[in-house]
Design an enzyme around this catalytic site. Structure first.
Site, short mmCIF file in Angstrom:
data_model
loop_
_atom_site.label_atom_id
_atom_site.label_comp_id
_atom_site.label_asym_id
_atom_site.label_seq_id
_atom_site.Cartn_x
_atom_site.Cartn_y
_atom_site.Cartn_z
N CYS A 126 0.79 -1.21 0.22
CA CYS A 126 -0.21 0.24 -0.17
C CYS A 126 1.18 0.93 0.01
O CYS A 126 0.54 2.41 -0.41
CB CYS A 126 -1.00 -0.34 1.42
N HIS A 234 -3.00 5.94 4.29
CA HIS A 234 -2.06 6.15 4.63
C HIS A 234 -1.18 7.46 3.94
O HIS A 234 -1.97 8.30 3.09
CB HIS A 234 -1.18 5.03 3.85
#
Ligand code: A2P
Length: 328
Positions: A126, A234
């Site tokens: 990710c 994130h």
């Protein structure tokens, strides 16, 4: 079309179900698979309730595609069996990413490497996906020399147990610890496991996967991965040094023209990317774009994305769409 989803009950698995539905796969035959703990339970897919099966049963149904998000050991064990049966596997774990003959794909960047011979395709980590989405158009124009990145990673990247830990701690309740320390009102510079050189597996992925996706082994990436008590996505502070000089307004327009990237950079009005904006979105948001005043040919920016979406489920479903659209 038959699509198996291995890890259908997990955090990423449940977002994959949503993304498959949003992207028009409602009429496919979905085969949800999970561990023996979940076999026989039902999950919702559109207006259907579908029974969860074992991975062996999913293999026996010979699906056209199998999307995996059940951890590395399940991927290592079962992906080759699906592949041998003619199923194309798109794997969200780190199990296959570093194999030379396994493509590691972000469709907007290197979908062109896929061929009909690829039976196991790896979905990148990710934090790598959102970083390379911003770096790719800049690399093409100015050629990256070195990247220094610090990540601020959501607990959703660790799975359901970690999200439970955060919310139970916040509620003052007892819980099973997904992390070695409390995460509420805390953070730790630790993602994955430590190697002998002092770097964590998550930090090493940012180097190796960036090189593989951007097809340039000369790129240097040094990373510090930090887990923060956040759920929406994130964030990453990126410092990128290039071989060639850049024009800052051209940097903005290159990022603006990259499909899947949204520039959100209006400091005068306090506008910059944040996890609360990125959550549930497929786009990668870039802001705080500015020249590094301490070093030539060097850029600072801030990049945020929903790690369960573009960082995992969306990218995997985009690979599936790419293969179908291009008739690979
Ligand atoms: P289960 O829910 O039955 O444990 P998360 O990352 O959110 O923790 O989710 C992990 C997912 O992977 C879940 O769907 C989990 O199923 C599944 N899973 C874990 N181990 C296996 C395994 N050995 N075989 C199949 N599915 C697995």
């Amino acid at each position: 079309m038959k699509i198996a989803l291995v890890g259908a009950t997990g955090l990423v698995g449940s977002v994959m179900l949503k993304v498959l539905r949003e992207r028009g796969f409602c009429n496919c035959e979905l085969i949800p698979a999970a561990s023996s703990r979940s076999v026989g339970k039902k999950i919702k897919f559109g207006d259907k309730d579908i029974e969860i099966v074992s991975v062996d049963e999913a293999i026996s149904k010979k699906p056209d595609f199998a999307i995996f998000s059940a951890g590395s050991s399940a991927s290592l064990e079962y992906a080759p069996i699906f592949a041998k049966n003619g199923t194309t596997v798109i794997d969200n774990s780190s199990a296959w990413r570093s194999y030379e003959d396994i493509p590691l794909v972000v469709p907007e960047i290197n979908g062109d490497i896929l061929t009909s011979k690829d039976k196991i395709i790896a979905n990148p980590n990710c934090s790598t996906i959102q970083m390379v989405m911003a770096l790719a158009p800049l690399h093409k124009k100015y050629q990256i020399k070195r990247v220094v990145v610090s990540t601020y990673q959501s607990v959703t990247g660790t799975g359901m147990n970690a999200v439970n830990q955060l919310f139970k701690e916040r509620a003052g309740e007892e819980c099973n610890m997904a992390y070695p320390y409390p995460i509420d009102l805390n953070l730790f510079p630790h993602g994955g496991s430590f190697g002998d050189d002092g770097y964590t597996t998550e930090e090493v992925k940012l180097l190796n996967e960036t090189r593989k996706i951007l097809r340039d082994n000369s790129i240097q990436v040094t990373a510090t991965v930090v887990r923060v008590p956040v759920t929406g996505g994130h964030s990453e502070a990126v410092n990128a040094e290039f071989h060639h000089e850049f024009d800052i307004s051209e940097v903005f327009s290159l990022l603006d023209s990259m499909p899947g990237v949204v520039v959100l950079d209006d400091p005068a009005n306090n506008k910059y990317p944040m996890p609360i904006f990125a959550e549930h979105n497929d786009d990668v948001f870039v802001g705080r774009i500015r020249r590094d005043l301490t070093q030539p040919k060097t850029l600072n920016f801030w990049v945020v994305a929903d790690n369960l979406r573009k960082g995992a489920a969306t990218n995997a479903v985009q690979i599936l769409q790419y293969i179908i659209d291009k008739k690979i």
